[in-house]
Design a protein around this motif. Structure first.
Motif, PDB file in Angstrom:
ATOM      1  N   LEU A 180       0.828  -1.207   0.000  1.00  0.00           N
ATOM      2  CA  LEU A 180       0.000   0.000   0.000  1.00  0.00           C
ATOM      3  C   LEU A 180       0.859   1.253   0.000  1.00  0.00           C
ATOM      4  O   LEU A 180       0.532   2.263  -0.635  1.00  0.00           O
ATOM      5  N   ASN A 181       1.985   1.177   0.696  1.00  0.00           N
ATOM      6  CA  ASN A 181       2.891   2.335   0.739  1.00  0.00           C
ATOM      7  C   ASN A 181       3.560   2.584  -0.606  1.00  0.00           C
ATOM      8  O   ASN A 181       3.778   3.733  -0.999  1.00  0.00           O
ATOM      9  N   GLN A 182       3.884   1.505  -1.328  1.00  0.00           N
ATOM     10  CA  GLN A 182       4.458   1.688  -2.664  1.00  0.00           C
ATOM     11  C   GLN A 182       3.436   2.353  -3.585  1.00  0.00           C
ATOM     12  O   GLN A 182       3.779   3.245  -4.380  1.00  0.00           O
ATOM     13  N   GLN A 183       2.181   1.939  -3.459  1.00  0.00           N
ATOM     14  CA  GLN A 183       1.130   2.559  -4.289  1.00  0.00           C
ATOM     15  C   GLN A 183       1.002   4.051  -3.967  1.00  0.00           C
ATOM     16  O   GLN A 183       0.860   4.892  -4.860  1.00  0.00           O
ATOM     17  N   LEU A 184       1.060   4.363  -2.676  1.00  0.00           N
ATOM     18  CA  LEU A 184       0.947   5.782  -2.289  1.00  0.00           C
ATOM     19  C   LEU A 184       2.159   6.575  -2.789  1.00  0.00           C
ATOM     20  O   LEU A 184       2.038   7.723  -3.237  1.00  0.00           O
ATOM     21  N   LEU A 185       3.324   5.934  -2.716  1.00  0.00           N
ATOM     22  CA  LEU A 185       4.558   6.585  -3.187  1.00  0.00           C
ATOM     23  C   LEU A 185       4.451   6.917  -4.677  1.00  0.00           C
ATOM     24  O   LEU A 185       4.905   7.984  -5.112  1.00  0.00           O
ATOM     25  N   GLU A 186       3.853   6.006  -5.452  1.00  0.00           N
ATOM     26  CA  GLU A 186       3.720   6.248  -6.902  1.00  0.00           C
ATOM     27  C   GLU A 186       2.874   7.502  -7.157  1.00  0.00           C
ATOM     28  O   GLU A 186       3.166   8.280  -8.068  1.00  0.00           O
ATOM     29  N   VAL A 187       1.854   7.704  -6.337  1.00  0.00           N
ATOM     30  CA  VAL A 187       1.000   8.889  -6.515  1.00  0.00           C
ATOM     31  C   VAL A 187       1.794  10.156  -6.171  1.00  0.00           C
ATOM     32  O   VAL A 187       1.765  11.156  -6.907  1.00  0.00           O
ATOM     33  N   ALA A 188       2.525  10.119  -5.050  1.00  0.00           N
ATOM     34  CA  ALA A 188       3.331  11.288  -4.660  1.00  0.00           C
ATOM     35  C   ALA A 188       4.403  11.565  -5.711  1.00  0.00           C
ATOM     36  O   ALA A 188       4.696  12.731  -6.037  1.00  0.00           O
TER      37      ALA A 188
ATOM     38  N   ALA B  41      10.407  14.465   2.081  1.00  0.00           N
ATOM     39  CA  ALA B  41       8.983  14.485   2.414  1.00  0.00           C
ATOM     40  C   ALA B  41       8.540  13.050   2.639  1.00  0.00           C
ATOM     41  O   ALA B  41       9.082  12.115   2.043  1.00  0.00           O
ATOM     42  N   MET B  42       7.560  12.901   3.528  1.00  0.00           N
ATOM     43  CA  MET B  42       7.094  11.563   3.902  1.00  0.00           C
ATOM     44  C   MET B  42       5.603  11.404   3.641  1.00  0.00           C
ATOM     45  O   MET B  42       4.829  12.346   3.843  1.00  0.00           O
ATOM     46  N   VAL B  43       5.241  10.187   3.260  1.00  0.00           N
ATOM     47  CA  VAL B  43       3.839   9.767   3.269  1.00  0.00           C
ATOM     48  C   VAL B  43       3.795   8.403   3.951  1.00  0.00           C
ATOM     49  O   VAL B  43       4.822   7.730   4.083  1.00  0.00           O
ATOM     50  N   SER B  44       2.603   8.013   4.390  1.00  0.00           N
ATOM     51  CA  SER B  44       2.449   6.685   4.975  1.00  0.00           C
ATOM     52  C   SER B  44       1.042   6.175   4.681  1.00  0.00           C
ATOM     53  O   SER B  44       0.108   6.962   4.478  1.00  0.00           O
ATOM     54  N   ALA B  45       0.930   4.845   4.662  1.00  0.00           N
ATOM     55  CA  ALA B  45      -0.369   4.204   4.444  1.00  0.00           C
ATOM     56  C   ALA B  45      -0.481   3.014   5.371  1.00  0.00           C
ATOM     57  O   ALA B  45       0.504   2.299   5.587  1.00  0.00           O
ATOM     58  N   SER B  46      -1.677   2.826   5.913  1.00  0.00           N
ATOM     59  CA  SER B  46      -1.914   1.678   6.783  1.00  0.00           C
ATOM     60  C   SER B  46      -3.379   1.265   6.676  1.00  0.00           C
ATOM     61  O   SER B  46      -4.251   2.122   6.482  1.00  0.00           O
ATOM     62  N   PRO B  47      -3.660  -0.009   6.840  1.00  0.00           N
ATOM     63  CA  PRO B  47      -5.064  -0.405   6.943  1.00  0.00           C
ATOM     64  C   PRO B  47      -5.726   0.188   8.181  1.00  0.00           C
ATOM     65  O   PRO B  47      -6.943   0.298   8.243  1.00  0.00           O
TER      66      PRO B  47
ATOM     67  N   ALA C  10      -8.475   2.000  -0.258  1.00  0.00           N
ATOM     68  CA  ALA C  10      -8.346   3.351  -0.811  1.00  0.00           C
ATOM     69  C   ALA C  10      -7.999   3.402  -2.296  1.00  0.00           C
ATOM     70  O   ALA C  10      -8.189   4.436  -2.937  1.00  0.00           O
ATOM     71  N   PHE C  11      -7.465   2.287  -2.839  1.00  0.00           N
ATOM     72  CA  PHE C  11      -6.999   2.313  -4.232  1.00  0.00           C
ATOM     73  C   PHE C  11      -7.938   1.515  -5.127  1.00  0.00           C
ATOM     74  O   PHE C  11      -8.502   0.495  -4.699  1.00  0.00           O
ATOM     75  N   ASP C  12      -8.051   1.947  -6.382  1.00  0.00           N
ATOM     76  CA  ASP C  12      -8.803   1.133  -7.341  1.00  0.00           C
ATOM     77  C   ASP C  12      -7.864   0.099  -7.966  1.00  0.00           C
ATOM     78  O   ASP C  12      -6.681   0.033  -7.624  1.00  0.00           O
ATOM     79  N   GLU C  13      -8.388  -0.684  -8.901  1.00  0.00           N
ATOM     80  CA  GLU C  13      -7.593  -1.794  -9.447  1.00  0.00           C
ATOM     81  C   GLU C  13      -6.401  -1.314 -10.265  1.00  0.00           C
ATOM     82  O   GLU C  13      -5.453  -2.065 -10.499  1.00  0.00           O
ATOM     83  N   ARG C  14      -6.412  -0.035 -10.689  1.00  0.00           N
ATOM     84  CA  ARG C  14      -5.263   0.511 -11.438  1.00  0.00           C
ATOM     85  C   ARG C  14      -4.229   1.169 -10.510  1.00  0.00           C
ATOM     86  O   ARG C  14      -3.246   1.732 -10.964  1.00  0.00           O
ATOM     87  N   GLY C  15      -4.493   1.127  -9.222  1.00  0.00           N
ATOM     88  CA  GLY C  15      -3.553   1.734  -8.277  1.00  0.00           C
ATOM     89  C   GLY C  15      -3.798   3.213  -8.051  1.00  0.00           C
ATOM     90  O   GLY C  15      -2.979   3.892  -7.427  1.00  0.00           O
ATOM     91  N   ALA C  16      -4.917   3.718  -8.550  1.00  0.00           N
ATOM     92  CA  ALA C  16      -5.248   5.138  -8.339  1.00  0.00           C
ATOM     93  C   ALA C  16      -6.047   5.290  -7.043  1.00  0.00           C
ATOM     94  O   ALA C  16      -6.830   4.400  -6.674  1.00  0.00           O
TER      95      ALA C  16
END
Ligand SMILES: Cc1cc2nc3c(=O)[nH]c(=O)nc-3n(C[C@H](O)[C@H](O)[C@H](O)COP(=O)(O)O)c2cc1C
Length: 195
Positions: free
Chosen positions: A17-25, A118-124, A160-166
């Motif tokens: 999930l964190n890698q997906q969030l990183l891609e958005v940032a 800069a930092m982001v984080s994601a967690s269930p 939080a993400f759809d199947e395309r990682g958005a």
């Protein structure tokens, strides 16, 4: 001048999930003209830090590679998962190895002192990994990294993400991209003195 961002996550898990969030940032950073290098920390194949190993063999190739990457970038974009209230061992171990002095690229300073982050984080979970960010902030401060105020923590990230990682939520998507763009702007302000 093109700002160079080194992006990595504290998780190398498939489907992280964190890698997906990183891609958005990272997309937010690219949108304002930055070059983003996406690094998978597990690819460095770092052993667990051991002082005896360092004395016997020096820095492992992955640590030297990370030091070279740090030296050739202006800023770090980090997604930090939370393991028991702190950053993951994968992430902390990589920072510890890179902080060792053997191959400092800039005489008189550590491998990190020229960097913004800069930092982001994601967690269930509902705290969204925010304690990991706070804990990592202390580590990065110690290393001399200038941390930008922009950050984002994504709760319930497994939904939080759809199947395309958005990101499904447009407001969250905008805020995460803004972290990437804020980092580029901050690094651009610092770069003339640091390059
Ligand atoms: C050892 C371990 C400790 C964890 N501790 C926390 C925690 O303190 N807080 C939290 O929000 N999630 C915690 N989690 C759950 C992680 O946030 C979750 O596994 C997350 O998906 C990891 O990030 P990733 O998807 O990028 O791999 C923990 C998971 C593991 C395996």
């Amino acid at each position: 001048m093109t700002i160079k961002i080194l992006a990595f996550s504290g998780s190398s898990r498939r489907g992280s999930l964190n890698q997906q969030l990183l891609e958005v940032a990272a997309a937010g950073a690219r949108a304002v003209g930055a070059d983003v290098t996406m690094l998978r920390l597990a690819d460095l194949q770092l052993p667990l830090y051991d002082g005896d190993l360092e004395v016997a063999d020096g820095l492992p190739p992955g640590a030297l590679r990370l030091q070279r990457l740090l030296a050739s970038h202006h800023a770090l974009l980090i997604a930090t998962p939370e393991h028991n209230g702190g950053p993951t061992a994968l992430l902390k171990n990589a920072l510890d190895w890179a902080s060792r002095p053997a191959a400092q690229a800039r005489p008189g300073s550590g491998a990190f002192a020229h960097l913004s982050a800069a930092m982001v984080s994601a967690s269930p979970g509902l705290l969204a990994g925010i304690r990991s960010q706070v804990s990592l902030q202390i580590v990065l401060n110690k290393l001399g990294v200038a941390i930008v105020p922009a950050s984002f923590a994504l709760p319930a990230a497994h939904q939080a993400f759809d199947e395309r990682g958005a990101l499904k939520d447009a407001g969250a998507d905008k805020a995460v991209r803004a972290v990437g763009s804020a980092l580029v702007l901050a690094a651009g302000r610092d770069a003339p003195a640091n390059s």
